[in-house]
Enzyme design. Sequence first.
Site, short mmCIF file in Angstrom:
data_model
loop_
_atom_site.label_atom_id
_atom_site.label_comp_id
_atom_site.label_asym_id
_atom_site.label_seq_id
_atom_site.Cartn_x
_atom_site.Cartn_y
_atom_site.Cartn_z
N GLY A 191 0.80 -1.21 0.00
CA GLY A 191 0.00 0.00 0.00
C GLY A 191 0.84 1.27 0.00
N SER A 192 1.88 1.29 0.80
CA SER A 192 2.69 2.51 0.91
C SER A 192 3.33 2.86 -0.42
CB SER A 192 3.78 2.33 1.98
OG SER A 192 3.21 2.03 3.22
N ASN B 290 -8.30 3.62 8.17
CA ASN B 290 -7.72 2.50 8.91
C ASN B 290 -7.92 2.59 10.41
OD1 ASN B 290 -5.85 4.62 7.86
ND2 ASN B 290 -4.52 3.82 9.46
N GLN C 99 -7.79 -0.48 3.00
CA GLN C 99 -8.70 -1.07 3.99
C GLN C 99 -10.01 -1.56 3.37
OE1 GLN C 99 -8.27 -1.73 7.26
NE2 GLN C 99 -6.21 -0.87 7.34
N SER D 92 -3.29 -3.52 -0.77
CA SER D 92 -2.20 -4.26 -0.14
C SER D 92 -2.69 -5.63 0.31
CB SER D 92 -1.70 -3.46 1.08
OG SER D 92 -0.68 -4.18 1.73
N HIS E 149 -1.63 -7.88 2.45
CA HIS E 149 -1.67 -8.35 3.85
C HIS E 149 -2.86 -7.80 4.64
CE1 HIS E 149 0.03 -4.97 6.39
NE2 HIS E 149 0.44 -4.55 5.22
N THR F 167 12.38 -7.80 -9.84
CA THR F 167 11.79 -9.12 -10.07
C THR F 167 10.51 -9.27 -9.26
OG1 THR F 167 13.99 -10.00 -10.44
CG2 THR F 167 12.25 -11.60 -9.98
N CYS G 175 0.35 2.74 17.15
CA CYS G 175 1.08 3.82 17.78
C CYS G 175 2.58 3.60 17.66
CB CYS G 175 0.67 3.93 19.24
SG CYS G 175 0.80 5.58 19.89
C1 LIG Z 1 -1.85 -0.60 5.89
C2 LIG Z 1 -2.21 0.61 5.14
C3 LIG Z 1 -1.31 1.19 4.23
C4 LIG Z 1 0.09 0.67 4.04
O1 LIG Z 1 0.11 -0.56 3.37
P1 LIG Z 1 1.44 -1.45 3.42
O2 LIG Z 1 1.16 -2.56 2.47
O3 LIG Z 1 1.60 -1.90 4.82
O4 LIG Z 1 2.56 -0.57 2.94
C5 LIG Z 1 -1.71 2.30 3.53
N1 LIG Z 1 -2.94 2.81 3.69
C6 LIG Z 1 -3.83 2.28 4.54
C7 LIG Z 1 -5.18 2.89 4.67
C8 LIG Z 1 -3.49 1.18 5.31
O5 LIG Z 1 -4.36 0.67 6.17
#
Ligand SMILES: *Cc1c(COP(=O)(O)O)cnc(C)c1O
Length: 395
Positions: A70-71, A151, A179, A199, A201, A237, A324
């Site tokens: 996500g980041s 989130n 989310q 993302s 995970h 890759t 946190c």
């Molecule tokens: C977890 C999260 C991210 C970051 O995702 P990662 O895969 O951990 O880098 C970005 N935005 C939101 C809203 C998230 O909950």
Amino acid sequence: MRIYADNAATTKMTEKAVEAMLPYLTGTFGNPSSLSSEGQRAKEALEDARARIARCIGAAPREIIFTSGGSESDNQAIVSAAENGKRKGKTHIVSDTIEHHAVLHTLKKLEKKGFSVTYLPVHENGIVRTDELEAALRDDTCLVTVMYANNEIGTLQPVRDIGGICRERGIPFHTDAVQAVGHVPVNVIEDNIDMLSASAHKFGGPKGTGFLYVRKGVRVLPFIEGGAQERGLRAGTENVAGIVAAAAALEEAVSDMDEVAGRLTRLRDRIIKGFSMIPHSALNGDPVKRLPSNVSFCFEGIEGESLLLLLDDRGISASSGSACTSGSLDPSHVLLAIGRVHDVAHGSLRITLGRDADEEQADTIIKETAEVVSYLRGFSPVWRDLCSGKTGFIL
Ligand SMILES: *Cc1c(COP(=O)(O)O)cnc(C)c1O
């Protein structure tokens, strides 16, 4: 049995996702860019996963760029739109005050480089107002970025309307849907989305794997330079095993979304009702326009961190505000944005249910939280001052 109620931070991989991943760690381990038969088989798996993920959000396979999560997706989308805009003399961006730090910190960096950003307020219910968004748009606006679901407090933004407004004005619209994807129905066409971050995970897939949806006709720039992977837009890759697992997890999440979301919504509302019985407490965010899994509460007169530690001792994993980071003393920017004062924001608790949550878990969470809150208040000087009338209750 412990209760894991911190699913907004990360989820356990589903069995199907783990199973789908394993063959690509040993058997089909090839590099998708290499011409060997191992490589070609990996390439096939990669493209199959791309098509399946695309289908889950109403996209075309070519519109999916795999990233590390996500980041990275947020960074690439925002920086790309900013650089594209700058070339046309457009350096204004519209966002809001409760975005994830992956968005906010990227915007801060752009502000230092001369971009101006309008951060829309989210009001008490944690939701952006479309009339205010419309009023914030300018001729030099090169991007609107508003998250799909928050989130911390779980609020759902009016993404479809925001996307419609942007489309009409010809302004690229990005949404951090980390989310939302796999949890609520997301369709990039119906929702008028130009770029979307997700993302794995957060929906039962592995960490370190995500994707950026980029609508055909919208241009993004490579963020990681190197080889020609992902049509030259993301070098490196590909994490084939992770991507295959992400596809399996997302298909599973989408196929049983109705059942899971329905059950979690009932459990969520049960916990909200239970927590509301605790005196001087309040729900954060909108009671209805929120993720099925999210309960965010503030309890006056206590410290969220103490609450968390004691709940953890009692077998419940939750979170206080955002994860946190390194025990920072600053309360969550999200809770402050919805108008919680510092003291109240410090007493926050975030419960985010997993797809396997049941009524027994919900009732345990209610019971243990009520006990721990009452226990902590028993020796809290802040609570004593509140009760003696020395300071006034806010909630
Ligand atoms: C977890 C999260 C991210 C970051 O995702 P990662 O895969 O951990 O880098 C970005 N935005 C939101 C809203 C998230 O909950």
